[in-house]
Design a protein around this motif. Structure first.
Motif, PDB file in Angstrom:
ATOM      1  N   VAL A  70     -16.217  16.181  11.796  1.00  0.00           N
ATOM      2  CA  VAL A  70     -17.678  15.767  12.512  1.00  0.00           C
ATOM      3  C   VAL A  70     -18.422  15.678  11.410  1.00  0.00           C
ATOM      4  O   VAL A  70     -18.505  16.154  10.150  1.00  0.00           O
ATOM      5  N   ALA A  71     -19.722  15.157  11.619  1.00  0.00           N
ATOM      6  CA  ALA A  71     -20.965  14.885  10.716  1.00  0.00           C
ATOM      7  C   ALA A  71     -21.340  16.322  10.290  1.00  0.00           C
ATOM      8  O   ALA A  71     -21.225  17.330  11.247  1.00  0.00           O
ATOM      9  N   PRO A  72     -21.759  16.536   9.074  1.00  0.00           N
ATOM     10  CA  PRO A  72     -22.124  18.049   8.454  1.00  0.00           C
ATOM     11  C   PRO A  72     -23.535  18.231   9.089  1.00  0.00           C
ATOM     12  O   PRO A  72     -24.259  17.316   9.725  1.00  0.00           O
ATOM     13  N   VAL A  73     -23.813  19.466   9.176  1.00  0.00           N
ATOM     14  CA  VAL A  73     -24.935  19.866   9.549  1.00  0.00           C
ATOM     15  C   VAL A  73     -26.003  20.525   8.498  1.00  0.00           C
ATOM     16  O   VAL A  73     -25.274  21.010   7.629  1.00  0.00           O
ATOM     17  N   LEU A  74     -27.183  20.262   8.428  1.00  0.00           N
ATOM     18  CA  LEU A  74     -27.984  20.851   7.523  1.00  0.00           C
ATOM     19  C   LEU A  74     -28.135  22.326   7.666  1.00  0.00           C
ATOM     20  O   LEU A  74     -28.253  22.942   8.804  1.00  0.00           O
ATOM     21  N   VAL A  75     -27.740  23.193   6.606  1.00  0.00           N
ATOM     22  CA  VAL A  75     -27.839  24.813   6.821  1.00  0.00           C
ATOM     23  C   VAL A  75     -29.137  25.311   6.119  1.00  0.00           C
ATOM     24  O   VAL A  75     -29.288  25.025   4.999  1.00  0.00           O
ATOM     25  N   GLU A  76     -29.634  26.101   6.884  1.00  0.00           N
ATOM     26  CA  GLU A  76     -30.935  26.720   6.068  1.00  0.00           C
ATOM     27  C   GLU A  76     -30.914  28.310   6.246  1.00  0.00           C
ATOM     28  O   GLU A  76     -30.630  28.734   7.629  1.00  0.00           O
ATOM     29  N   VAL A  77     -30.810  29.033   5.397  1.00  0.00           N
ATOM     30  CA  VAL A  77     -30.825  30.551   5.651  1.00  0.00           C
ATOM     31  C   VAL A  77     -32.325  31.237   5.269  1.00  0.00           C
ATOM     32  O   VAL A  77     -32.803  30.361   4.163  1.00  0.00           O
ATOM     33  N   LEU A  78     -32.594  31.994   6.053  1.00  0.00           N
ATOM     34  CA  LEU A  78     -34.137  32.257   5.916  1.00  0.00           C
ATOM     35  C   LEU A  78     -33.949  33.838   5.839  1.00  0.00           C
ATOM     36  O   LEU A  78     -32.890  34.685   6.067  1.00  0.00           O
ATOM     37  N   GLU A  79     -35.166  34.492   5.592  1.00  0.00           N
ATOM     38  CA  GLU A  79     -35.066  35.910   5.330  1.00  0.00           C
ATOM     39  C   GLU A  79     -35.043  36.904   6.476  1.00  0.00           C
ATOM     40  O   GLU A  79     -33.880  37.205   6.762  1.00  0.00           O
ATOM     41  N   VAL A  80     -36.044  37.302   6.721  1.00  0.00           N
ATOM     42  CA  VAL A  80     -36.203  38.216   7.784  1.00  0.00           C
ATOM     43  C   VAL A  80     -36.400  37.681   9.110  1.00  0.00           C
ATOM     44  O   VAL A  80     -37.150  36.667   9.393  1.00  0.00           O
ATOM     45  N   ARG A  81     -35.479  38.205  10.062  1.00  0.00           N
ATOM     46  CA  ARG A  81     -35.343  37.578  11.396  1.00  0.00           C
ATOM     47  C   ARG A  81     -36.764  37.748  12.243  1.00  0.00           C
ATOM     48  O   ARG A  81     -37.200  39.007  12.084  1.00  0.00           O
ATOM     49  N   PRO A  82     -36.945  36.798  12.985  1.00  0.00           N
ATOM     50  CA  PRO A  82     -38.414  36.906  13.702  1.00  0.00           C
ATOM     51  C   PRO A  82     -37.943  37.797  14.822  1.00  0.00           C
ATOM     52  O   PRO A  82     -36.615  37.774  15.460  1.00  0.00           O
ATOM     53  N   SER A  83     -38.826  38.458  15.352  1.00  0.00           N
ATOM     54  CA  SER A  83     -38.683  39.420  16.593  1.00  0.00           C
ATOM     55  C   SER A  83     -39.912  39.393  17.655  1.00  0.00           C
ATOM     56  O   SER A  83     -40.901  38.808  17.140  1.00  0.00           O
ATOM     57  N   SER A  84     -39.483  39.594  18.678  1.00  0.00           N
ATOM     58  CA  SER A  84     -40.528  39.699  19.889  1.00  0.00           C
ATOM     59  C   SER A  84     -40.022  40.851  20.711  1.00  0.00           C
ATOM     60  O   SER A  84     -39.165  41.522  20.416  1.00  0.00           O
ATOM     61  N   GLU A  85     -40.793  40.916  21.913  1.00  0.00           N
ATOM     62  CA  GLU A  85     -40.420  42.205  22.955  1.00  0.00           C
ATOM     63  C   GLU A  85     -39.050  41.727  23.376  1.00  0.00           C
ATOM     64  O   GLU A  85     -38.282  42.865  23.894  1.00  0.00           O
TER      65      GLU A  85
END
Length: 179
Positions: A70-85
């Motif tokens: 399959v075609a590759p996917v762009l991977v992005e790693v981010l720092e702190v998870r966003p959160s909500s209620e």
């Protein structure tokens, strides 16, 4: 047995849900040769450094996509998870017409900004990759969370991480057209 939201889907979406549910495993060509990339992800995560983790995760993602044709996917790693209620966001897959599909995964917990456990990180990455595979490999027009979806995620994990053999595939519910 379909998840509760199944009844709220259109007939066409229910058909796609059942198609997704019927596929319980994905076979990667020569998965043991990917273990060095998995180990690189483990080490990069342990370092707590985002950039090396993003590079290692992208390399693993590219190798998996290549092995699954399959075609590759762009991977992005981010720092702190966003959160909500409602909770924390662990990963996200997006695909817009005319753009390269993007997989985002967060490496730190929301409340204490601690680096997540390796197995949690890898499973999150594979979960988001399974959304990509639903569209690219299985050619589904929707990517639903079905039992089959979670079993596909698990099948990828167990091919990449040595350990006890995974349990056998679930039997489709009676009357499921995928049976």
């Amino acid at each position: 047995m379909p998840f509760a939201y199944y009844e709220q889907l259109s007939r066409e979406q229910q058909r796609i849900y059942r198609m997704s549910d019927a596929v319980t495993a994905l076979r990667v060509r020569e998965p043991t040769t990917l273990r060095p990339q998995v180990e690189a992800v483990r080490q990069a995560l342990a370092s707590g450094e985002r950039a090396p983790l993003e590079r290692a995760t992208a390399k693993l993602g590219n190798a998996l996509c290549e092995r699954l044709d399959v075609a590759p996917v762009l991977v992005e790693v981010l720092e702190v998870r966003p959160s909500s209620e409602e909770g924390e966001l662990h990963g996200l897959y997006t695909w817009e017409p005319g753009r390269r599909p993007r997989l985002q995964v967060w490496m730190r917990t929301a409340k204490q900004a601690r680096v997540v456990a390796f197995r949690t990180y890898l499973r999150t990455f594979l979960h988001e990759l399974c959304h990509h595979l639903d569209f690219q490999l299985l050619e589904l027009s929707h990517s639903f969370h079905t039992d089959g979806f979670f079993q596909r995620e698990s099948s990828l994990f167990h091919q990449l991480v040595p350990g006890p053999a995974p349990r056998g595939p679930k039997k489709p519910p009676p009357g499921d057209p995928g049976a």
